[in-house]
Scaffold this motif. Structure first.
Motif, PDB file in Angstrom:
ATOM      1  N   ARG A  63       0.868  -1.177   0.000  1.00 19.42           N
ATOM      2  CA  ARG A  63       0.000   0.000   0.000  1.00 19.42           C
ATOM      3  C   ARG A  63       0.908   1.231   0.000  1.00 19.42           C
ATOM      4  O   ARG A  63       1.796   1.346   0.844  1.00 19.42           O
ATOM      5  CB  ARG A  63      -0.876  -0.010   1.257  1.00 19.42           C
ATOM      6  CG  ARG A  63      -1.820   1.150   1.329  1.00 19.42           C
ATOM      7  CD  ARG A  63      -2.750   0.982   2.543  1.00 19.42           C
ATOM      8  NE  ARG A  63      -3.628   2.109   2.615  1.00 19.42           N
ATOM      9  CZ  ARG A  63      -3.421   3.139   3.430  1.00 19.42           C
ATOM     10  NH1 ARG A  63      -2.400   3.168   4.232  1.00 19.42           N
ATOM     11  NH2 ARG A  63      -4.269   4.142   3.441  1.00 19.42           N
ATOM     12  N   PRO A  64       0.728   2.128  -0.961  1.00 21.02           N
ATOM     13  CA  PRO A  64       1.598   3.298  -0.986  1.00 21.02           C
ATOM     14  C   PRO A  64       1.413   4.139   0.283  1.00 21.02           C
ATOM     15  O   PRO A  64       0.320   4.218   0.831  1.00 21.02           O
ATOM     16  CB  PRO A  64       1.151   4.082  -2.223  1.00 21.02           C
ATOM     17  CG  PRO A  64      -0.172   3.523  -2.614  1.00 21.02           C
ATOM     18  CD  PRO A  64      -0.283   2.153  -2.007  1.00 21.02           C
ATOM     19  N   ALA A  65       2.494   4.725   0.725  1.00 22.18           N
ATOM     20  CA  ALA A  65       2.432   5.585   1.914  1.00 22.18           C
ATOM     21  C   ALA A  65       1.566   6.800   1.609  1.00 22.18           C
ATOM     22  O   ALA A  65       1.573   7.323   0.497  1.00 22.18           O
ATOM     23  CB  ALA A  65       3.830   6.018   2.315  1.00 22.18           C
ATOM     24  N   ALA A  66       0.836   7.247   2.614  1.00 20.35           N
ATOM     25  CA  ALA A  66       0.021   8.444   2.448  1.00 20.35           C
ATOM     26  C   ALA A  66       0.939   9.660   2.353  1.00 20.35           C
ATOM     27  O   ALA A  66       1.976   9.717   3.017  1.00 20.35           O
ATOM     28  CB  ALA A  66      -0.927   8.591   3.638  1.00 20.35           C
TER      29      ALA A  66
ATOM     30  N   ARG B   6      -5.923   9.103   4.064  1.00 16.10           N
ATOM     31  CA  ARG B   6      -5.165   9.164   2.802  1.00 16.10           C
ATOM     32  C   ARG B   6      -4.116  10.276   2.827  1.00 16.10           C
ATOM     33  O   ARG B   6      -3.251  10.340   1.965  1.00 16.10           O
ATOM     34  CB  ARG B   6      -6.103   9.359   1.610  1.00 16.10           C
ATOM     35  CG  ARG B   6      -7.037   8.173   1.388  1.00 16.10           C
ATOM     36  CD  ARG B   6      -7.970   8.369   0.205  1.00 16.10           C
ATOM     37  NE  ARG B   6      -8.700   9.630   0.274  1.00 16.10           N
ATOM     38  CZ  ARG B   6      -8.746  10.527  -0.720  1.00 16.10           C
ATOM     39  NH1 ARG B   6      -8.129  10.318  -1.845  1.00 16.10           N
ATOM     40  NH2 ARG B   6      -9.443  11.635  -0.571  1.00 16.10           N
ATOM     41  N   LEU B   7      -4.216  11.177   3.809  1.00 15.23           N
ATOM     42  CA  LEU B   7      -3.230  12.251   3.998  1.00 15.23           C
ATOM     43  C   LEU B   7      -2.827  12.232   5.459  1.00 15.23           C
ATOM     44  O   LEU B   7      -3.670  12.354   6.346  1.00 15.23           O
ATOM     45  CB  LEU B   7      -3.828  13.614   3.638  1.00 15.23           C
ATOM     46  CG  LEU B   7      -2.934  14.836   3.869  1.00 15.23           C
ATOM     47  CD1 LEU B   7      -1.739  14.820   2.923  1.00 15.23           C
ATOM     48  CD2 LEU B   7      -3.744  16.120   3.680  1.00 15.23           C
TER      49      LEU B   7
ATOM     50  N   LEU C   3      -0.211  14.023  -5.535  1.00 14.45           N
ATOM     51  CA  LEU C   3       0.546  12.916  -4.928  1.00 14.45           C
ATOM     52  C   LEU C   3      -0.296  11.648  -4.864  1.00 14.45           C
ATOM     53  O   LEU C   3       0.214  10.542  -5.112  1.00 14.45           O
ATOM     54  CB  LEU C   3       1.025  13.312  -3.528  1.00 14.45           C
ATOM     55  CG  LEU C   3       2.086  14.408  -3.471  1.00 14.45           C
ATOM     56  CD1 LEU C   3       2.295  14.854  -2.032  1.00 14.45           C
ATOM     57  CD2 LEU C   3       3.380  13.946  -4.100  1.00 14.45           C
ATOM     58  N   LEU C   4      -1.563  11.800  -4.524  1.00 11.76           N
ATOM     59  CA  LEU C   4      -2.440  10.630  -4.451  1.00 11.76           C
ATOM     60  C   LEU C   4      -2.681  10.019  -5.833  1.00 11.76           C
ATOM     61  O   LEU C   4      -2.709   8.805  -5.978  1.00 11.76           O
ATOM     62  CB  LEU C   4      -3.750  10.987  -3.768  1.00 11.76           C
ATOM     63  CG  LEU C   4      -3.641  11.260  -2.265  1.00 11.76           C
ATOM     64  CD1 LEU C   4      -4.898  11.937  -1.745  1.00 11.76           C
ATOM     65  CD2 LEU C   4      -3.359   9.977  -1.510  1.00 11.76           C
TER      66      LEU C   4
ATOM     67  N   THR D  96       2.588   8.431  -5.307  1.00 13.01           N
ATOM     68  CA  THR D  96       3.949   8.594  -4.794  1.00 13.01           C
ATOM     69  C   THR D  96       3.994   8.788  -3.297  1.00 13.01           C
ATOM     70  O   THR D  96       5.050   8.693  -2.703  1.00 13.01           O
ATOM     71  CB  THR D  96       4.655   9.785  -5.472  1.00 13.01           C
ATOM     72  OG1 THR D  96       3.870  10.956  -5.275  1.00 13.01           O
ATOM     73  CG2 THR D  96       4.857   9.525  -6.949  1.00 13.01           C
ATOM     74  N   GLY D  97       2.855   9.078  -2.666  1.00 10.97           N
ATOM     75  CA  GLY D  97       2.852   9.263  -1.215  1.00 10.97           C
ATOM     76  C   GLY D  97       3.663  10.463  -0.813  1.00 10.97           C
ATOM     77  O   GLY D  97       3.587  11.501  -1.409  1.00 10.97           O
ATOM     78  N   ALA D  98       4.483  10.288   0.231  1.00 10.97           N
ATOM     79  CA  ALA D  98       5.265  11.376   0.774  1.00 10.97           C
ATOM     80  C   ALA D  98       6.304  11.811  -0.214  1.00 10.97           C
ATOM     81  O   ALA D  98       6.849  12.835  -0.157  1.00 10.97           O
ATOM     82  CB  ALA D  98       5.919  10.964   2.084  1.00 10.97           C
TER      83      ALA D  98
END
Length: 175
Positions: A8-11, A42-43, A168-169, A173-175
């Motif tokens: 799961r991609p990082a928020a 999600r953030l 980003l979402l 790419t997340g952070a």
């Protein structure tokens, strides 16, 4: 051996450099609430402490916020204190303990935490990091490496944060 399950991609992370005795940070509360409502988990909203010397109770308030986080009500506590900045100005540390009591937190543990300084290193580290990246006042937001100064004006900042977070979402790419 590799794990074949998709990660799961990082928020994306929004660091909010804040000071709990700051009227401008209180003004930013509506934007922070709206961002939390829009994005949920999600953030990742991270409160970062940046107590200003001009506010004599800000350092204690930052430590108290860390104790509230440890007791499971970090954002509730931050919002409660920011919503009553004038009382913090007048009453200082007794007010911080009273807010803890009102929220059903262990007020005695708050008092001890403020005396023993168990959260000082966290506050100091946040402040040092803030200075290192150019934070000079509060609130200041950092998302995807972009610093947005809310101490001058909140105008348009939430829209800019949403624009970056949405990108980003979408990119994953997340952070």
């Amino acid at each position: 051996m590799s794990d074949s399950s998709p990660d799961r991609p990082a928020a994306p992370v929004l660091d909010v450099w804040c000071e709990l005795q700051c009227p401008d940070c209180r003004s930013a509360l509506d934007d922070l609430r709206a961002l939390r409502a829009r994005y949920g988990d999600r953030l990742e909203l991270r409160l970062r402490h940046f107590p200003l010397e001009k506010h004599k109770h800000a350092f204690a308030a930052a430590q108290a916020a860390e104790e509230a986080l440890e007791q499971g009500k970090g954002w509730e506590y931050v919002e409660a204190v920011l919503g009553r900045v004038e009382e913090l100005d007048r009453e200082g540390e007794p007010f911080l303990i009273e807010v803890a009591r009102e929220l059903g937190l262990d007020a005695e543990e708050f008092d001890i935490a403020l005396i023993d300084g168990r959260h000082i290193l966290i506050v100091d580290a946040d402040q040092a990091e803030g200075k290192a990246i150019g934070v000079t006042g509060t609130p200041t937001y950092v998302i995807d490496g972009e610093r947005l100064d809310g101490g001058k004006s909140q105008e348009g900042l939430r829209a800019r944060i949403e624009e970056i977070a949405d990108r980003l979402l979408a990119d994953g790419t997340g952070a």
